[in-house]
Design a protein around this motif. Structure first.
Motif: not given
Length: 350
Positions: A62-67, A134-137, A226-233, A347-350
């Motif tokens: 969900w952290q990635v999908g929320n982008l 873009f993706s995670f993991s 913690c995907v949201a942390n890296i959005v500004p960068l 921000t925990p994944l679950e």
């Protein structure tokens, strides 16, 4: 098709923007490893303009999908006449996870979805426009491979905390020469007990030493989240890449990166005390600096850390990494600030 009207803040001014959203599905073909149909969503924030490029998000939780729904991402896409595409999780026949090898079906399915969107949206340029991935993991291993699958169409790759089960990790990726023009932002987390920092760095080191425009980032003391942390960068980085590569809606080839006109960044790292899935140590950043490429000292000693493999015994506890390509002075400032932060929100994944 869903058409809505919303207010977006563009260039510090509120502006009424009509955007369009589309959904489509792609059926597996014979010989592919896809378990079932793959589903996609496309958002065009400025649907009355031709699309210059598309930011493709391969869903990974969900952290990635929320982008895809993030107003910061939508504003950025609108400013750059960019579409946002969410590739929803598409399972393989082998397991619940995706098959991260594009040639096994997931690459073909994406480009089929883009052709379908081109027809449905009356934006034929979607069949040929540039794509940022873009993706995670495990999805990070996929997007890195997409640079080799479609180098001519790949505007940029952003792989966050990337890695995958054996034998599909970052250290196993083989890219063709044609893909080495693609800028890539590789972000590893210092407290990631899943994918760690060594394997993402091994991938970065390999292609950076071949001259590819790659940027390496360590998010200090951060676990596998913690995907949201890296959005500004990442948006600071992508903005600089877009301005240099100049994606267009008419199929004009992407411009080459001129690294000699930009900056290089240096990271010193130290053992974070966290080990990854393979029991290999991870790093946090202990020192960071940057300088224009034109001022790089020719007699500077070689980096201390050149990994022959990613076993724990081969990964030193501290040292200087291979230098990163930094695409603009604005990004240099963002990168330095990010790397100097000793901790980041969790921000925990679950």
């Amino acid at each position: 098709m869903l058409i809505l009207s919303i207010f977006l803040a563009l260039n510090a001014e509120a502006r009424n923007v009509a955007f369009s959203q589309y959904r489509t599905a792609v059926t597996p073909e014979a010989g592919e490893t896809l378990q079932d149909r793959c589903f996609y969503q496309l958002l065009l924030p400025v649907a009355d303009h031709p699309v210059r490029s598309v930011f493709v998000i391969f869903e990974r939780g969900w952290q990635v999908g929320n982008l895809y729904y993030d107003s910061v991402m939508v504003n950025f896409a609108a400013e750059h006449e960019m579409g946002l595409l969410l590739a929803q999780h598409c399972r393989s026949k082998e397991r619940e996870d995706m098959d991260v090898v594009p040639e096994h079906g997931i690459g073909r399915a994406l480009f089929t979805a883009l052709r379908q969107f081109a027809s449905d949206s009356h934006h034929p340029e979607l069949e040929q426009c540039a794509l940022a991935f873009f993706s995670f993991s495990g999805g990070g291993s996929l997007v890195a491979r997409m640079a080799g699958f479609a180098p001519d169409r790949t505007l940029a790759v952003i792989a966050y905390a990337p890695g995958q089960y054996e034998p599909l990790g970052m250290d196993t990726i083989e890219l063709p020469k044609e893909s080495l023009v693609v800028p890539q932002l590789i972000i590893a987390n210092g407290a990631d007990n899943v994918n760690g920092t060594a394997r993402p760095y091994f991938y970065f080191q390999k292609y950076r030493r071949e001259g590819a425009p790659l940027t390496f980032v360590v998010q200090n003391k951060t676990p596998h989240c913690c995907v949201a942390n890296i959005v500004p960068l990442m948006l600071s980085w992508l903005d600089a890449v877009i301005r240099e590569r100049q994606p267009s809606s008419n199929g004009t080839p992407l411009r080459a990166i001129h690294q000699e006109q930009e900056w290089i960044g240096r990271l010193d790292v130290e053992d974070s005390g966290v080990k990854d899935t393979w029991k290999t140590k991870s790093w946090n950043v202990s020192r960071v600096d940057a300088e224009p490429t034109s001022e790089k000292a020719a007699d500077r000693p070689a980096p201390e850390i050149l990994l022959a493999n990613t076993s724990d015994g081969e990964v030193p506890s501290n040292g200087e990494l291979v230098t990163s390509w930094l695409p603009s002075k604005g990004f240099v400032n963002s990168w330095l600030e990010f790397e100097k932060a000793r901790e980041h929100p969790i921000t925990p994944l679950e």
